[in-house]
Design an enzyme around this catalytic site. Structure first.
Site, PDB file in Angstrom:
ATOM      1  N   ASP A 190       6.052  -1.871   3.760  1.00  0.00           N
ATOM      2  CA  ASP A 190       6.691  -3.087   3.272  1.00  0.00           C
ATOM      3  C   ASP A 190       7.937  -2.690   2.490  1.00  0.00           C
ATOM      4  O   ASP A 190       7.857  -1.958   1.495  1.00  0.00           O
ATOM      5  CB  ASP A 190       5.743  -3.867   2.366  1.00  0.00           C
ATOM      6  N   ASP A 240       8.246  -3.576   7.793  1.00  0.00           N
ATOM      7  CA  ASP A 240       8.508  -4.981   7.482  1.00  0.00           C
ATOM      8  C   ASP A 240       9.713  -5.012   6.555  1.00  0.00           C
ATOM      9  O   ASP A 240       9.610  -4.663   5.375  1.00  0.00           O
ATOM     10  CB  ASP A 240       7.302  -5.628   6.798  1.00  0.00           C
ATOM     11  N   ASP A 285       1.848  -0.020   8.038  1.00  0.00           N
ATOM     12  CA  ASP A 285       3.251  -0.378   7.989  1.00  0.00           C
ATOM     13  C   ASP A 285       3.801  -0.141   6.583  1.00  0.00           C
ATOM     14  O   ASP A 285       3.056   0.065   5.628  1.00  0.00           O
ATOM     15  CB  ASP A 285       3.479  -1.821   8.423  1.00  0.00           C
ATOM     16  N   TYR A 288     -12.007  -8.380   3.257  1.00  0.00           N
ATOM     17  CA  TYR A 288     -10.615  -8.018   2.998  1.00  0.00           C
ATOM     18  C   TYR A 288      -9.715  -9.034   3.688  1.00  0.00           C
ATOM     19  O   TYR A 288      -9.830  -9.255   4.880  1.00  0.00           O
ATOM     20  CB  TYR A 288     -10.353  -6.614   3.554  1.00  0.00           C
ATOM     21  N   LYS A 295     -10.524   0.113  -0.598  1.00  0.00           N
ATOM     22  CA  LYS A 295      -9.910  -0.597   0.529  1.00  0.00           C
ATOM     23  C   LYS A 295     -10.662  -0.332   1.824  1.00  0.00           C
ATOM     24  O   LYS A 295     -10.908  -1.249   2.617  1.00  0.00           O
ATOM     25  CB  LYS A 295      -8.437  -0.194   0.673  1.00  0.00           C
ATOM     26  N   SER A 305       0.818  -1.212   0.000  1.00  0.00           N
ATOM     27  CA  SER A 305       0.000   0.000   0.000  1.00  0.00           C
ATOM     28  C   SER A 305       0.852   1.262   0.000  1.00  0.00           C
ATOM     29  O   SER A 305       0.455   2.280  -0.590  1.00  0.00           O
ATOM     30  CB  SER A 305      -0.944  -0.003   1.208  1.00  0.00           C
TER      31      SER A 305
END
Length: 616
Positions: A103, A158, A101, A228, A219, A90
């Site tokens: 990625d 992450d 978070d 989701y 979303k 995202s």
């Protein structure tokens, strides 16, 4: 006025019409509603994340140099080795909410290994970041794709790792270059797939700003409606992104609000299993396996295939089953009805984002799948494994002719309890909440976002490498002992032509037996149970602010009927008025598969071989 331009996607666009003044106004109203819903972060937070990524880029370069020096490589190689951070998910798509978070993927040259990543990256992070900046660091070395979960100054990171079969990683490396895939194993391909898909997707939409506005809205809608999450059989963030991108391709000049309105009708009435493709598939000399139902029989069974645009093309929605497909289409139809009314001014955008009613009104009966462990680390692993398998139980229930819908809620509820002995653990496993720790808040698995749990649930861990944590196997009875549970709920709706007796004991027993006989289960440390729960017995912590738990219907006083009846006149009973027998296997051990009981707060009630649920 229509403007003819290039073709986006695999088919010609439906319309090139420019937005009207009304559509521009509706788009502004949608944007304002998304802001009220907390979907945009403050500029200061965005700048903070950007600065953090700059720091991580410097750390990635230093990490690669550090490994080169340890390997006694020449200085010329050390200077040119490079290393680069890529973002995906995202954040890369530009459709992230505050607190989301980031990625990230560390890409290193071939002489840096995953063992190097876990052995040396943590200490380099601590050395190069300011003191106290790292609030949390959780390496997951057993993960198929290496990951270190970080909390740095309030930002979740992450940090994944992969290496390429090249001697240096320059700062201008283009991750979309398919030549980079040469010489990579399956793990390295999977790791690189994240940023490759994100970058390809952004290249395939006509207007990035429009795409991002529409994706934020879709979303948020999908999360509010509980449709989701890839693990439980719904599209995940990337899959919803690809669906939005396809609609953007069909309406290249449209505003974000128009894309949202078109989205529900186009995707809701799509001719499944015809796949959603953003581009034509491509071949490559490395001959990796790509999604192709003509070559691979398993691909034929994908009910709603959404295919990633980067080579090797994969199906992002292979977990969707008959029930989740039905629910997705129902929700899309509902969304389309609401946006139709929004377009005519009869509803507002906030009405589209109303929360689901899964616990408050959708079902009368639920199955509670309760996994438990005697330590937090053990539960992170065990609950992740159970989550990865619950979908199989739902598929088995769907084959039961008396069940019309078996819907798994898309989040688990993690709770902490205080138990002195096995009897109290047994009570917890049957739904008793009296031992729940009052000073520990119940959290959903998406909010906890535990990296080990997620890796195992997503199948990103080899079964043989799952660590089960430490801790006592059985409480000694002298004092309360922490016991951790994660509960998944399955809403049950009867089929219209169902019989009076609903028997799911065989499916429940077989599924539970399979999980408890795997190497992931450790007797005395891990527990698993399935309990039947009426809507009015659901724990209060599954309800959000302003929601009320359903109440038990009062029994109607029978009305005396006249002794005179019209000949042939009979009382017509619907399914909802029938008595339903729900038989469940609730054994704590796979060796003892006869203990059947229901969820209840009154543990003094005698257990029985079956539980009668009256729908009245």
């Amino acid at each position: 006025m229509a403007v003819q331009q290039r073709q986006w996607g695999t088919t010609p666009s439906i319309s090139w019409t420019l937005p009207t003044e009304r559509e521009v106004l509706q788009n502004e109203e949608l944007t304002e509603e998304l802001k009220r819903q907390g979907q945009y972060e403050a500029p200061g937070e965005t700048e903070k994340k950007q600065q953090l990524l700059v720091q991580l880029q410097k750390i990635a370069i230093e990490f690669v140099k550090h490994i080169c020096r340890r390997n006694n490589l020449p200085q010329s190689i050390i200077d040119s080795a490079g290393g680069k951070i890529f973002t995906y998910g995202s954040y890369r798509l530009g459709a992230y909410a505050p607190g989301s978070d980031i990625d990230t993927l560390v890409v290193a040259p071939r002489h840096v290994t995953r063992e190097d990543f876990f052995e040396h990256m943590p200490s380099i992070l601590e050395r190069m970041l300011p003191p106290g900046a790292i609030e949390e660091m959780k390496p997951v070395p057993e993960a198929y794709v290496p990951i270190i979960k970080l909390m740095i100054n309030g930002t979740d990171i992450d940090l994944n790792f992969t290496r390429l079969a090249i001697s240096s990683v320059p700062w201008d490396l283009d991750v979309k270059d398919t030549n980079l895939l040469r010489g990579l194993d399956d793990r390295e391909l999977r790791a690189l797939n994240g940023p490759r898909v994100a970058d390809e997707l952004l290249q395939l939409v006509p207007q990035k700003k429009t795409f991002r506005t529409a994706l934020r809205a879709i979303k948020l809608w999908a999360q509010r409606r509980a449709v989701y999450g890839n693990i439980v059989g719904f599209p995940g963030g990337v899959a919803w992104g690809m669906l939005v991108a396809r609609v953007c391709q069909l309406y290249p000049q449209a505003t974000g609000s128009v894309i949202v309105m078109k989205f529900f009708r186009i995707i809701g009435r799509w001719n499944w299993p015809q796949p959603i493709l953003l581009k034509e598939s491509e071949d490559h000399p490395i001959q990796a396996r790509v999604w192709n139902p003509r070559l691979y029989p398993t691909d034929k069974y994908h009910l709603m295939p959404i295919i990633t645009p980067a080579y090797p093309a994969m199906c992002a929605t292979h977990n969707i089953g008959p029930t989740t497909k039905k629910i997705i289409i129902q929700e899309l139809e509902r969304g389309g009805d609401i946006t139709d009314k929004i377009s005519f001014g009869r509803l507002q955008w906030k009405d589209l984002f109303q929360k689901h009613t899964y616990f408050t009104k959708d079902y009368k009966y639920y199955l509670s799948i309760i996994s438990g462990s005697t330590s937090k680390d053990a539960q992170a692993s065990w609950s992740g494994f159970v989550e990865s398998k619950v979908r199989l139980l739902v598929q088995s229930l769907e084959s039961q002719g008396s069940i019309g819908v078996a819907r798994l809620f898309n989040k688990g509820f993690a709770r902490e309890h205080r138990c002195k002995d096995e009897d109290e653990i047994e009570a917890v496993l049957h739904g008793d909440m009296q031992y729940q720790a009052t000073n520990v808040k119940t959290e959903t698995t998406d909010n906890i976002n535990d990296p080990r749990h997620n890796a195992i649930a997503e199948g990103n861990v080899d079964a043989a490498t799952i660590a089960n944590g430490d801790g006592e196997k059985v409480p000694n009875g002298s004092s309360p002992h922490a016991f951790y549970t994660t509960t998944y709920y399955v809403g049950i709706e009867l089929a219209q032509d169902s019989t009076k007796k609903l028997d799911v004991s065989e499916q429940s027993r077989d599924w539970k037996e399979q999980q408890c006989r795997t190497a992931n289960f450790e007797d005395g440390r891990n527990y698993l149970n399935i309990a039947a729960t009426r809507s009015y017995d659901l724990p209060l912590d599954v309800f959000g602010p302003g929601e009320e738990r359903p109440t038990k219907a009062k029994k109607k006083v029978p009305v005396k009927k006249s002794s005179v009846h019209t000949q042939g006149q009979k009382r017509n009973l619907s399914v909802s008025g029938m008595e339903v027998w729900l038989e469940l296997v609730m054994a704590k051990r796979p060796e003892t598969l006869t203990d059947l009981s229901s969820t209840t707060n009154d543990m003094k009630r005698p257990r029985s071989e079956d539980m009668r649920l009256s729908s009245g």
